[in-house]
Design an enzyme around this catalytic site. Structure first.
Site, PDB file in Angstrom:
ATOM      1  N   ASP A  48      12.105   2.951  50.372  1.00 46.19           N
ATOM      2  CA  ASP A  48      13.479   3.864  50.613  1.00 46.19           C
ATOM      3  C   ASP A  48      14.766   3.131  50.169  1.00 46.19           C
ATOM      4  O   ASP A  48      15.859   3.108  50.703  1.00 46.19           O
ATOM      5  CB  ASP A  48      13.683   4.485  51.916  1.00 46.19           C
ATOM      6  CG  ASP A  48      12.429   5.092  52.474  1.00 46.19           C
ATOM      7  OD1 ASP A  48      12.070   6.035  51.559  1.00 46.19           O
ATOM      8  OD2 ASP A  48      12.037   4.818  53.624  1.00 46.19           O
TER       9      ASP A  48
ATOM     10  N   LYS B 185      14.833   2.748  44.838  1.00 42.23           N
ATOM     11  CA  LYS B 185      14.281   2.197  43.466  1.00 42.23           C
ATOM     12  C   LYS B 185      14.425   3.450  42.377  1.00 42.23           C
ATOM     13  O   LYS B 185      14.489   3.044  41.258  1.00 42.23           O
ATOM     14  CB  LYS B 185      12.863   2.200  43.750  1.00 42.23           C
ATOM     15  CG  LYS B 185      12.493   0.964  44.474  1.00 42.23           C
ATOM     16  CD  LYS B 185      11.036   0.593  44.868  1.00 42.23           C
ATOM     17  CE  LYS B 185      10.294   1.844  45.493  1.00 42.23           C
ATOM     18  NZ  LYS B 185      11.022   2.228  46.822  1.00 42.23           N
TER      19      LYS B 185
ATOM     20  N   GLY C 239       9.020   9.367  47.705  1.00 41.79           N
ATOM     21  CA  GLY C 239       9.968  10.186  47.086  1.00 41.79           C
ATOM     22  C   GLY C 239      11.166   9.368  46.238  1.00 41.79           C
ATOM     23  O   GLY C 239      11.828   8.734  47.020  1.00 41.79           O
ATOM     24  N   HIS C 240      11.230   9.476  45.203  1.00 43.49           N
ATOM     25  CA  HIS C 240      12.488   8.872  44.490  1.00 43.49           C
ATOM     26  C   HIS C 240      13.615   9.759  44.224  1.00 43.49           C
ATOM     27  O   HIS C 240      13.452  10.870  43.280  1.00 43.49           O
ATOM     28  CB  HIS C 240      11.932   7.942  43.173  1.00 43.49           C
ATOM     29  CG  HIS C 240      11.024   6.749  43.578  1.00 43.49           C
ATOM     30  ND1 HIS C 240      10.512   6.141  42.388  1.00 43.49           N
ATOM     31  CD2 HIS C 240      10.894   6.143  44.717  1.00 43.49           C
ATOM     32  CE1 HIS C 240       9.751   5.178  43.053  1.00 43.49           C
ATOM     33  NE2 HIS C 240      10.053   5.363  44.395  1.00 43.49           N
TER      34      HIS C 240
ATOM     35  N   GLN D 209       7.296   2.933  47.410  1.00 42.86           N
ATOM     36  CA  GLN D 209       7.277   2.139  48.661  1.00 42.86           C
ATOM     37  C   GLN D 209       7.962   0.909  48.636  1.00 42.86           C
ATOM     38  O   GLN D 209       8.872   0.668  47.729  1.00 42.86           O
ATOM     39  CB  GLN D 209       5.960   2.168  49.242  1.00 42.86           C
ATOM     40  CG  GLN D 209       5.273   3.654  49.923  1.00 42.86           C
ATOM     41  CD  GLN D 209       4.311   4.158  48.780  1.00 42.86           C
ATOM     42  OE1 GLN D 209       3.890   3.640  48.010  1.00 42.86           O
ATOM     43  NE2 GLN D 209       4.670   5.712  49.039  1.00 42.86           N
TER      44      GLN D 209
END
Length: 433
Positions: free
Chosen positions: A13, A16, A40-41, A225
Site C-alpha cells: 500500500d 506502487k 490493488g494498485h 505488496q
C-alpha cells in the site's frame, strides 16, 4: 539503459501503482512478477481513479507491452472483468498488448473456499488474509498439483487435473470444514468459458521479455505488496504467500538476474499495515486517526481500514538490504501536512536492552516487546501538492525527506505530493544511465 524493478519497502500500500504508472511512460514493457488479486494498485489520471488487481499498472499507456508473469497466480474471472472494464471505459489503448504467461498458475473456486474456511476456523490467531485464494493457489503450485493457463487451454488436461483436485479439495471442504462440496461440472463450464476469452492473451512471456531486451527496450518490473509481506523475509506468519522482494522479479518473469539494472523502493512518508501482525510505530491516537482519514487509508482490495503509524526506518533499511534497492521514492508526503511534530523511528529497543537498527527481529515475541526509538522533526502547514521540485517544498518538508534519504543511505528518485500524475517531484529517472 537499465531495466528497473519497483517494489514496496513496507507492508504494501505504498503507492506502487502511481509510481509504476509514471515510470511506464519511459518503459516499453511493464511486467508484473508475483502475487495475485489480493493486491490493488490505485491510479489517478486526470482526476479519475482506476484500481487494478492483476493487470500491470502500465496498461493505461499506449504502445506498451504489459506482461502478467509466471510468478503471478491468476484468477481468470478477475482478469476477464478487468479487461472488460478497461475496454468499456476506453482505458485499454489500441496499440498496447496484454500478455499472460502460459505457465502462470490459476486461482480456482476451491482455493477461495479453502482460504475463507481456514480463516473462519481460526480464533484469535487470524492472519488477515483477503480470502481471494492466493495462499492455497501457491500451495498447489509447490505441491505440483496446480492448474496453469496452458492447462486451461487444453481441454483433456484441464478435465483430468480438475477432477483429481476436486476429489481432494471437496474432501477437505466437507470433512474438515463442514462446507458444501463444489460441483465439478459447474467449475468446468465456468472455466472453459474463461479459456475462450483469455486464449488471445496467453503467451510464452519469458521469450517476449527476452526478445524485447535484446532489442534494447526498457523493462519495468512491477511488484505487489511490500518487502515485509515476503514469505521468507517478512514478519512471518503475517505475510503473503509469495516472494515480494526484488530478486523474485527474475524468477517471476523468466529472465536472468543480470538483466536487472536498478531497484526503486517505494516508501510511504508514514507507515501503514492492513490485517494482523506486529506494528511497532502504530498510532492508536488522534494523529493515527488523522493520517488514516486524510490519507484515505483503506485497502484497495478489501476496503479494510489500514492501521497507521510513524515512518519506520528499521523496516526500510532491511528492505534496502534484502532487495538491493538503489533509489527511494517517497509517496503521500502531503498527508503529513498540518501535523505539528513528526517522528521517524530509527531503531527498536527490547526490554532486555537489545537494540535493532538495521533489521527486524525474526522472533515475533521479541518484536512485539520492542519499543520504537524516535527522532522528532518539526512539521509544516503549507500546501505542497503543487510542488514541482524539491526547492518548492517548505523548509521543514525538505528536512523531512532529506532525513529519510540520509537514514536510508540511498538517493531519492521521486517525491509524490498528491494522488495525480502531476502531483510528483521527479528527481531522477531510474532508466537513466
Amino acid at each position: 539503459m537499465a531495466n528497473v524493478v519497483v517494489i514496496g519497502t513496507q507492508w504494501g500500500d505504498e503507492g506502487k501503482g502511481k509510481v509504476v504508472d509514471l515510470y511506464a511512460e519511459d518503459a516499453d514493457v511493464i511486467a508484473r512478477f508475483q502475487g495475485g488479486n489480493n493486491a490493488g494498485h490505485t491510479l489517478v489520471v486526470k482526476g479519475v481513479q482506476t484500481i487494478l488487481h492483476v493487470i500491470p499498472s502500465g496498461i493505461l499507456h499506449d504502445h506498451k507491452i504489459c506482461v502478467i508473469g509466471n510468478g503471478v497466480v491468476v484468477d481468470p474471472a478477475v482478469m476477464v472483468q478487468e479487461i472488460d472494464d478497461l475496454r468499456n471505459r476506453s482505458l485499454f489503448p489500441a496499440d498496447t498488448k496484454l500478455l499472460a504467461s502460459e505457465i502462470a498458475h490459476l486461482i480456482m473456486p476451491y482455493h477461495r473456499r479453502l482460504d475463507l474456511a481456514r480463516e473462519a476456523r481460526k480464533t484469535g490467531k487470524k492472519i488477515g488474509t483477503t480470502g481471494r485464494g492466493i495462499g492455497p493457489a501457491y500451495e498447489d503450485k509447490v505441491a505440483r498439483t496446480g492448474i496453469r493457463l496452458c492447462d486451461l487451454l487444453d481441454d483433456e488436461i484441464f478435465r483430468e487435473k480438475l477432477k483429481a483436485n476436486l476429489e481432494e479439495k471437496n474432501f477437505y471442504l466437507t470433512k474438515l470444514f463442514g462446507e458444501a462440496p463444489l460441483d465439478e461440472r459447474e467449475v468446468y463450464d465456468e472455466y472453459r468459458a474463461y479459456a475462450e476469452k483469455l486464449k488471445p492473451y496467453v503467451a510464452n512471456t519469458s521469450l517476449v521479455v527476452e526478445r524485447e531486451m535484446r532489442k534494447g527496450k526498457k523493462i519495468l518490473f512491477e511488484g505487489a505488496q511490500g518487502c515485509h509481506l515476503d514469505v521468507d523475509h517478512g514478519t512471518f506468519p503475517y505475510v503473503t504467500s509469495s516472494n515480494t522482494v526484488a530478486g523474485n522479479a527474475s524468477c517471476g518473469t523468466g529472465i536472468g538476474p543480470l538483466a536487472i539494472g536498478a531497484v526503486v523502493g517505494i516508501c510511504k512518508a508514514y507507515t501503514t499495515r492492513v490485517g494482523q501482525g506486529p506494528f511497532i510505530t502504530e498510532l492508536t491516537c488522534e494523529i493515527g486517526d488523522r493520517i488514516q482519514k486524510v490519507g484515505q487509508e483503506f485497502g484497495a482490495t478489501t476496503g479494510r481500514k489500514r492501521r497507521c503509524g510513524w515512518l519506520d526506518m528499521v523496516l526500510i533499511k532491511q528492505s534496502i538490504r534484502v532487495s538491493g534497492i538503489t533509489g527511494i521514492a517517497i509517496t503521500k508526503l502531503d498527508v503529513l501536512t498540518g501535523i505539528e511534530k513528526l517522528k521517524i523511528c530509527v531503531g527498536y529497543k527490547s526490554p532486555s536492552g537489545d537494540e535493532f537498527t538495521e533489521s527486524v527481529p525474526a522472533n515475533l515475541r521479541v518484536l512485539s516487546e520492542c519499543r520504537p526509538v524516535y527522532q522528532e522533526l518539526d512539521g509544516w502547514t503549507e500546501d505542497i501538492q503543487h510542488a514541482k521540485q524539491i526547492g518548492d517544498l517548505p523548509k521543514n518538508a525538505r528536512r523531512y525527506v532529506e532525513r529519510i534519504e540520509t537514514l536510508a543511505g540511498v538517493p531519492l528518485t521521486l517525491v509524490s505530493v498528491g494522488a495525480g500524475r502531476e502531483n510528483t517531484i521527479i528527481l531522477k529517472s531510474p532508466f537513466s544511465d
